[in-house]
Design a protein around this motif. Structure first.
Motif, PDB file in Angstrom:
ATOM      1  N   ARG A   4      39.037  41.350  41.899  1.00  0.00           N
ATOM      2  CA  ARG A   4      39.549  41.557  43.443  1.00  0.00           C
ATOM      3  C   ARG A   4      41.229  41.870  42.553  1.00  0.00           C
ATOM      4  O   ARG A   4      41.796  42.050  41.857  1.00  0.00           O
ATOM      5  CB  ARG A   4      40.208  40.030  43.844  1.00  0.00           C
ATOM      6  CG  ARG A   4      38.136  39.536  44.121  1.00  0.00           C
ATOM      7  CD  ARG A   4      38.009  38.659  45.000  1.00  0.00           C
ATOM      8  NE  ARG A   4      37.206  38.279  45.298  1.00  0.00           N
ATOM      9  CZ  ARG A   4      36.283  37.174  45.300  1.00  0.00           C
ATOM     10  NH1 ARG A   4      36.756  36.218  45.270  1.00  0.00           N
ATOM     11  NH2 ARG A   4      35.073  37.058  46.109  1.00  0.00           N
ATOM     12  N   GLN A   5      41.487  42.066  43.668  1.00  0.00           N
ATOM     13  CA  GLN A   5      43.097  42.802  43.531  1.00  0.00           C
ATOM     14  C   GLN A   5      44.150  42.037  44.708  1.00  0.00           C
ATOM     15  O   GLN A   5      42.939  41.826  46.055  1.00  0.00           O
ATOM     16  CB  GLN A   5      43.117  44.666  44.484  1.00  0.00           C
ATOM     17  CG  GLN A   5      42.242  45.180  42.996  1.00  0.00           C
ATOM     18  CD  GLN A   5      43.915  45.284  41.962  1.00  0.00           C
ATOM     19  OE1 GLN A   5      44.339  44.985  41.861  1.00  0.00           O
ATOM     20  NE2 GLN A   5      43.218  45.088  40.300  1.00  0.00           N
ATOM     21  N   LEU A   6      45.002  41.306  44.753  1.00  0.00           N
ATOM     22  CA  LEU A   6      45.298  40.998  46.019  1.00  0.00           C
ATOM     23  C   LEU A   6      45.375  41.472  47.217  1.00  0.00           C
ATOM     24  O   LEU A   6      45.520  41.005  48.128  1.00  0.00           O
ATOM     25  CB  LEU A   6      47.253  40.765  45.873  1.00  0.00           C
ATOM     26  CG  LEU A   6      47.985  39.456  46.617  1.00  0.00           C
ATOM     27  CD1 LEU A   6      47.273  38.144  46.815  1.00  0.00           C
ATOM     28  CD2 LEU A   6      49.195  40.068  46.097  1.00  0.00           C
ATOM     29  N   ALA A   7      45.400  43.179  47.443  1.00  0.00           N
ATOM     30  CA  ALA A   7      45.702  43.426  48.694  1.00  0.00           C
ATOM     31  C   ALA A   7      44.838  43.605  49.275  1.00  0.00           C
ATOM     32  O   ALA A   7      44.582  43.467  50.460  1.00  0.00           O
ATOM     33  CB  ALA A   7      46.595  45.103  48.218  1.00  0.00           C
ATOM     34  N   GLU A   8      43.154  43.408  48.571  1.00  0.00           N
ATOM     35  CA  GLU A   8      42.559  43.479  48.964  1.00  0.00           C
ATOM     36  C   GLU A   8      41.774  42.804  50.090  1.00  0.00           C
ATOM     37  O   GLU A   8      40.859  42.711  50.884  1.00  0.00           O
ATOM     38  CB  GLU A   8      40.750  43.428  48.087  1.00  0.00           C
ATOM     39  CG  GLU A   8      40.700  44.858  47.377  1.00  0.00           C
ATOM     40  CD  GLU A   8      39.778  44.561  46.526  1.00  0.00           C
ATOM     41  OE1 GLU A   8      39.431  43.418  46.019  1.00  0.00           O
ATOM     42  OE2 GLU A   8      39.168  45.008  45.290  1.00  0.00           O
ATOM     43  N   ARG A   9      42.493  41.180  49.906  1.00  0.00           N
ATOM     44  CA  ARG A   9      42.465  40.167  50.741  1.00  0.00           C
ATOM     45  C   ARG A   9      43.499  40.127  51.830  1.00  0.00           C
ATOM     46  O   ARG A   9      43.419  39.316  52.871  1.00  0.00           O
ATOM     47  CB  ARG A   9      42.505  38.666  49.702  1.00  0.00           C
ATOM     48  CG  ARG A   9      41.194  38.877  48.739  1.00  0.00           C
ATOM     49  CD  ARG A   9      40.338  38.282  48.781  1.00  0.00           C
ATOM     50  NE  ARG A   9      39.807  37.498  48.455  1.00  0.00           N
ATOM     51  CZ  ARG A   9      38.480  36.812  48.783  1.00  0.00           C
ATOM     52  NH1 ARG A   9      37.871  37.933  48.628  1.00  0.00           N
ATOM     53  NH2 ARG A   9      38.393  35.746  48.784  1.00  0.00           N
ATOM     54  N   ARG A  25      44.005  34.417  49.481  1.00  0.00           N
ATOM     55  CA  ARG A  25      42.934  32.796  48.956  1.00  0.00           C
ATOM     56  C   ARG A  25      42.031  33.981  47.552  1.00  0.00           C
ATOM     57  O   ARG A  25      41.690  34.994  48.376  1.00  0.00           O
ATOM     58  CB  ARG A  25      42.377  32.090  49.209  1.00  0.00           C
ATOM     59  CG  ARG A  25      43.050  31.019  50.474  1.00  0.00           C
ATOM     60  CD  ARG A  25      44.061  31.352  51.618  1.00  0.00           C
ATOM     61  NE  ARG A  25      45.185  30.299  51.474  1.00  0.00           N
ATOM     62  CZ  ARG A  25      44.762  29.151  51.994  1.00  0.00           C
ATOM     63  NH1 ARG A  25      43.463  28.980  53.043  1.00  0.00           N
ATOM     64  NH2 ARG A  25      46.268  27.663  52.546  1.00  0.00           N
ATOM     65  N   LEU A  26      42.297  33.644  47.025  1.00  0.00           N
ATOM     66  CA  LEU A  26      41.413  34.824  45.744  1.00  0.00           C
ATOM     67  C   LEU A  26      40.213  34.520  45.126  1.00  0.00           C
ATOM     68  O   LEU A  26      39.108  34.932  45.391  1.00  0.00           O
ATOM     69  CB  LEU A  26      42.774  35.256  44.428  1.00  0.00           C
ATOM     70  CG  LEU A  26      44.344  35.790  45.104  1.00  0.00           C
ATOM     71  CD1 LEU A  26      44.598  35.771  43.741  1.00  0.00           C
ATOM     72  CD2 LEU A  26      43.508  37.798  45.167  1.00  0.00           C
ATOM     73  N   LEU A  27      40.472  33.364  44.963  1.00  0.00           N
ATOM     74  CA  LEU A  27      39.523  32.520  44.853  1.00  0.00           C
ATOM     75  C   LEU A  27      38.854  31.317  45.145  1.00  0.00           C
ATOM     76  O   LEU A  27      39.869  30.628  46.109  1.00  0.00           O
ATOM     77  CB  LEU A  27      39.126  32.076  42.975  1.00  0.00           C
ATOM     78  CG  LEU A  27      38.692  32.701  42.420  1.00  0.00           C
ATOM     79  CD1 LEU A  27      39.436  32.478  40.435  1.00  0.00           C
ATOM     80  CD2 LEU A  27      37.937  33.610  42.356  1.00  0.00           C
ATOM     81  N   GLY A  34      33.969  26.058  40.785  1.00  0.00           N
ATOM     82  CA  GLY A  34      34.866  25.066  40.384  1.00  0.00           C
ATOM     83  C   GLY A  34      36.352  25.073  40.845  1.00  0.00           C
ATOM     84  O   GLY A  34      36.887  23.578  40.777  1.00  0.00           O
ATOM     85  N   PHE A  35      36.837  25.542  40.924  1.00  0.00           N
ATOM     86  CA  PHE A  35      38.490  25.755  42.060  1.00  0.00           C
ATOM     87  C   PHE A  35      38.460  26.801  42.268  1.00  0.00           C
ATOM     88  O   PHE A  35      37.823  27.661  42.502  1.00  0.00           O
ATOM     89  CB  PHE A  35      39.202  25.564  40.791  1.00  0.00           C
ATOM     90  CG  PHE A  35      39.235  26.149  40.148  1.00  0.00           C
ATOM     91  CD1 PHE A  35      39.690  28.403  39.939  1.00  0.00           C
ATOM     92  CD2 PHE A  35      38.345  26.607  38.270  1.00  0.00           C
ATOM     93  CE1 PHE A  35      39.770  29.089  38.994  1.00  0.00           C
ATOM     94  CE2 PHE A  35      38.433  28.113  38.437  1.00  0.00           C
ATOM     95  CZ  PHE A  35      39.300  29.216  38.363  1.00  0.00           C
ATOM     96  N   SER A  36      39.659  26.803  43.429  1.00  0.00           N
ATOM     97  CA  SER A  36      39.574  27.913  43.847  1.00  0.00           C
ATOM     98  C   SER A  36      40.961  28.453  43.786  1.00  0.00           C
ATOM     99  O   SER A  36      41.962  27.478  43.085  1.00  0.00           O
ATOM    100  CB  SER A  36      40.454  27.536  45.959  1.00  0.00           C
ATOM    101  OG  SER A  36      40.913  26.668  45.594  1.00  0.00           O
ATOM    102  N   LEU A  37      42.013  29.565  44.094  1.00  0.00           N
ATOM    103  CA  LEU A  37      42.924  30.651  43.406  1.00  0.00           C
ATOM    104  C   LEU A  37      43.909  30.767  44.903  1.00  0.00           C
ATOM    105  O   LEU A  37      43.052  31.855  45.428  1.00  0.00           O
ATOM    106  CB  LEU A  37      42.724  31.073  42.611  1.00  0.00           C
ATOM    107  CG  LEU A  37      44.345  32.025  41.785  1.00  0.00           C
ATOM    108  CD1 LEU A  37      44.607  30.795  40.911  1.00  0.00           C
ATOM    109  CD2 LEU A  37      43.250  32.647  40.959  1.00  0.00           C
ATOM    110  N   HIS A  38      44.924  30.815  44.705  1.00  0.00           N
ATOM    111  CA  HIS A  38      45.477  30.662  46.066  1.00  0.00           C
ATOM    112  C   HIS A  38      47.142  31.659  45.274  1.00  0.00           C
ATOM    113  O   HIS A  38      48.351  31.793  44.747  1.00  0.00           O
ATOM    114  CB  HIS A  38      46.027  30.107  46.904  1.00  0.00           C
ATOM    115  CG  HIS A  38      44.963  28.767  47.747  1.00  0.00           C
ATOM    116  ND1 HIS A  38      44.954  27.833  48.648  1.00  0.00           N
ATOM    117  CD2 HIS A  38      43.712  29.001  47.233  1.00  0.00           C
ATOM    118  CE1 HIS A  38      43.887  27.463  48.690  1.00  0.00           C
ATOM    119  NE2 HIS A  38      43.252  28.143  48.135  1.00  0.00           N
TER     120      HIS A  38
END
Length: 128
Positions: A4-9, A25-27, A34-38
């Motif tokens: 993913r690219q940040l700009a896409e989100r 929120r990237l993941l 199993g986790f999220s990534l912001h």
């Protein structure tokens, strides 16, 4: 594999903007890793009361300056680029941005991507 690219989100349901912070929120939970990534920015001159009673959060500052105050102990820790802190004891805290602070945040359990802090400063359990 997820790429993913940040700009896409930005500008989607996975980008949340509040008075004191904004977060992309990237993941998220639906990615099933199993986790999220912001990628989160704490806005300059703001203070946010936070309590992740349902999550463990690891935060790595990559830009800016501010501080975190643990409410129970009243300990204050400076934050600048290169600082990591982990809220592994579900500490209630105040997060203050002296300048815009860009943070990379990891949550376990993962978030859905739509969360904002409720009146207690936490993410509601019904979204987990």
């Amino acid at each position: 594999m997820i790429v993913r690219q940040l700009a896409e989100r930005v500008g989607t349901e996975f980008h949340v903007d509040t008075d004191t912070w904004y977060s992309t929120r990237l993941l998220v939970k639906s990615d099933q890793v199993g986790f999220s990534l912001h990628d989160t920015t704490i806005k300059a001159g703001t203070e946010t009361e936070i309590w992740y009673k349902h999550h463990v959060e690891a935060v790595y500052c990559i830009q800016g300056e501010g501080e975190i105050e643990v409410l129970e102990s009243e300990e204050v820790y400076p934050i600048s680029a290169g600082t990591l802190y982990v809220l592994n004891g579900h500490e209630k805290h105040l997060l203050r941005g002296r300048t815009d602070m860009r943070m990379i945040c990891v949550f376990n359990p993962p978030t859905t991507g739509r969360e904002v802090h409720d009146a207690e400063g936490t993410y509601p359990l019904d979204l987990i």
